[in-house]
Design a protein around this motif. Sequence first.
Motif, PDB file in Angstrom:
ATOM      1  N   SER A 139       7.916  -3.633  15.323  1.00 27.15           N
ATOM      2  CA  SER A 139       8.554  -2.749  14.333  1.00 27.15           C
ATOM      3  C   SER A 139       8.194  -3.174  12.916  1.00 27.15           C
ATOM      4  O   SER A 139       9.035  -3.157  12.007  1.00 27.15           O
ATOM      5  CB  SER A 139      10.083  -2.740  14.520  1.00 27.15           C
ATOM      6  N   ALA A 140       6.936  -3.587  12.730  1.00 24.98           N
ATOM      7  CA  ALA A 140       6.485  -4.074  11.424  1.00 24.98           C
ATOM      8  C   ALA A 140       5.712  -3.021  10.637  1.00 24.98           C
ATOM      9  O   ALA A 140       5.414  -3.221   9.458  1.00 24.98           O
ATOM     10  CB  ALA A 140       5.600  -5.316  11.618  1.00 24.98           C
ATOM     11  N   PHE A 141       5.397  -1.887  11.269  1.00 22.91           N
ATOM     12  CA  PHE A 141       4.616  -0.853  10.599  1.00 22.91           C
ATOM     13  C   PHE A 141       5.428  -0.219   9.474  1.00 22.91           C
ATOM     14  O   PHE A 141       6.604   0.091   9.640  1.00 22.91           O
ATOM     15  CB  PHE A 141       4.186   0.222  11.590  1.00 22.91           C
ATOM     16  N   SER A 142       4.775  -0.021   8.321  1.00 20.03           N
ATOM     17  CA  SER A 142       5.426   0.600   7.170  1.00 20.03           C
ATOM     18  C   SER A 142       4.552   1.739   6.660  1.00 20.03           C
ATOM     19  O   SER A 142       3.438   1.507   6.181  1.00 20.03           O
ATOM     20  CB  SER A 142       5.649  -0.425   6.050  1.00 20.03           C
ATOM     21  N   ALA A 143       5.054   2.971   6.769  1.00 25.62           N
ATOM     22  CA  ALA A 143       4.311   4.130   6.274  1.00 25.62           C
ATOM     23  C   ALA A 143       4.177   4.080   4.756  1.00 25.62           C
ATOM     24  O   ALA A 143       3.141   4.464   4.198  1.00 25.62           O
ATOM     25  CB  ALA A 143       5.015   5.415   6.705  1.00 25.62           C
ATOM     26  N   GLU A 144       5.219   3.576   4.080  1.00 25.36           N
ATOM     27  CA  GLU A 144       5.170   3.462   2.619  1.00 25.36           C
ATOM     28  C   GLU A 144       4.065   2.502   2.186  1.00 25.36           C
ATOM     29  O   GLU A 144       3.319   2.770   1.240  1.00 25.36           O
ATOM     30  CB  GLU A 144       6.519   2.977   2.078  1.00 25.36           C
ATOM     31  N   ARG A 145       3.949   1.383   2.897  1.00 31.80           N
ATOM     32  CA  ARG A 145       2.916   0.404   2.570  1.00 31.80           C
ATOM     33  C   ARG A 145       1.525   0.966   2.885  1.00 31.80           C
ATOM     34  O   ARG A 145       0.569   0.703   2.150  1.00 31.80           O
ATOM     35  CB  ARG A 145       3.170  -0.886   3.355  1.00 31.80           C
ATOM     36  N   LEU A 146       1.402   1.734   3.941  1.00 31.08           N
ATOM     37  CA  LEU A 146       0.130   2.368   4.287  1.00 31.08           C
ATOM     38  C   LEU A 146      -0.339   3.270   3.157  1.00 31.08           C
ATOM     39  O   LEU A 146      -1.502   3.209   2.733  1.00 31.08           O
ATOM     40  CB  LEU A 146       0.303   3.187   5.573  1.00 31.08           C
ATOM     41  N   VAL A 147       0.559   4.094   2.649  1.00 37.68           N
ATOM     42  CA  VAL A 147       0.223   5.006   1.549  1.00 37.68           C
ATOM     43  C   VAL A 147      -0.090   4.221   0.283  1.00 37.68           C
ATOM     44  O   VAL A 147      -1.017   4.557  -0.463  1.00 37.68           O
ATOM     45  CB  VAL A 147       1.377   6.002   1.314  1.00 37.68           C
ATOM     46  N   GLU A 148       0.676   3.156   0.025  1.00 40.60           N
ATOM     47  CA  GLU A 148       0.440   2.342  -1.172  1.00 40.60           C
ATOM     48  C   GLU A 148      -0.953   1.716  -1.145  1.00 40.60           C
ATOM     49  O   GLU A 148      -1.667   1.724  -2.159  1.00 40.60           O
ATOM     50  CB  GLU A 148       1.494   1.247  -1.281  1.00 40.60           C
ATOM     51  N   ILE A 149      -1.361   1.184   0.000  1.00 40.82           N
ATOM     52  CA  ILE A 149      -2.694   0.595   0.115  1.00 40.82           C
ATOM     53  C   ILE A 149      -3.764   1.655  -0.111  1.00 40.82           C
ATOM     54  O   ILE A 149      -4.750   1.428  -0.821  1.00 40.82           O
ATOM     55  CB  ILE A 149      -2.866  -0.067   1.499  1.00 40.82           C
TER      56      ILE A 149
END
Length: 377
Positions: A139-149
């Motif tokens: 449960s470590a996936f972050s959609a917000e972090r994906l978009v930020e990268i």
Amino acid sequence: MATRLLKRTGVSMDVCEQLKRHQIESCKDLLSLSPVEVMHAAGMSYQKASVLLRTVSRAVAPPVTTALELWKQHSCFSTSLPALDKLLRGGLPCGTITEVTGPSGCGKTQVCLMLSVLATLPKSEGGLDGGVIYIDTESAFSAERLVEIAKSRFPGYFSSKEKVLQMAGRVHLFRELTCQDVLNRLDRLEEDIIATGASLIILDSVASVVRKEFDTTLPGNLMHRSNLLGHEASTLKYLAHQFNIPVVLTNQITTHVGGQGSDGESGLVTAALGTTWSHSVNTRLIVQYVDARQRQILIAKSPVAPFAVLNYTIEKQGICIDTDDSQETLYEGTDPGLQPIRVLTGFNNLTTSVDCTDRERPESGTVNFLKPAHNFN
């Protein structure tokens, strides 16, 4: 591979439907039967049943290729890190398994998120122009972090909301929190790859559910765990080769009982899951601490690259190789299953040794891993 569905081997849909009524859906199900059993289940003659068995057997047999064919088919997936790509002779090799292992907070999930963004990019931008199957067991996936990268690393390409949404829509997340869930997902992965047009598979992490469910101090558990990991490895290798796509896994760390740390204490921190598992992966990248902010990528195992070390930091745009280093640092290699890994046990204390009684769960010992300077997992 034996787990392949019969309908993917050229067997007619009518025969597949007839066999399905008898719970015969995969090549393994069929090939475990005798011609007489197949004859009764499929409602066909003995001769046709024998032909069916031979046809399916040939379909799952590993194909014979020449070195020339492999050379022509060789392709790599660029990591967008020029120094690392140069060492790996183009990037992560397609058709194989790459493992990223290291202590908590070193950026393993950040690597996975960055690669997910890269895979969705057009080939003209250095991507694979495909989808991503992301299996998340922590449960470590972050959609917000994906978009930020995505927006920080490729501001020109992801300048419009439409492209950001398109990228996010091509990353297909599956949260599988038990060993059985992971196995079920892997067994269905061939159809998922076709349905989503996936060009990259990520399993983050391979060790998480296995180490929670298998206490290797109990009789028989080590053997069961080895069988499960062997099944996972063979399935992923087959899919990587069949579709010629890269498979990226993350792994955790453990204490190698009997090893010697740099300070002379017993207990060497190494990759989890043992030496047998380490030989199941084609490329192993180890991430470890230098200090509270800086980290290192070690190429611990590769069929093409030398043993090498690159310094990096975790920034808003993901992993950033230290450009102050004029060239990569070479080191003397060792068994990839016993490569020592540096962890942080204090703000100013780096060590390769930990005080830990559970060799399969070092996080439960006295090690306190520092969180990165940036608040990235």
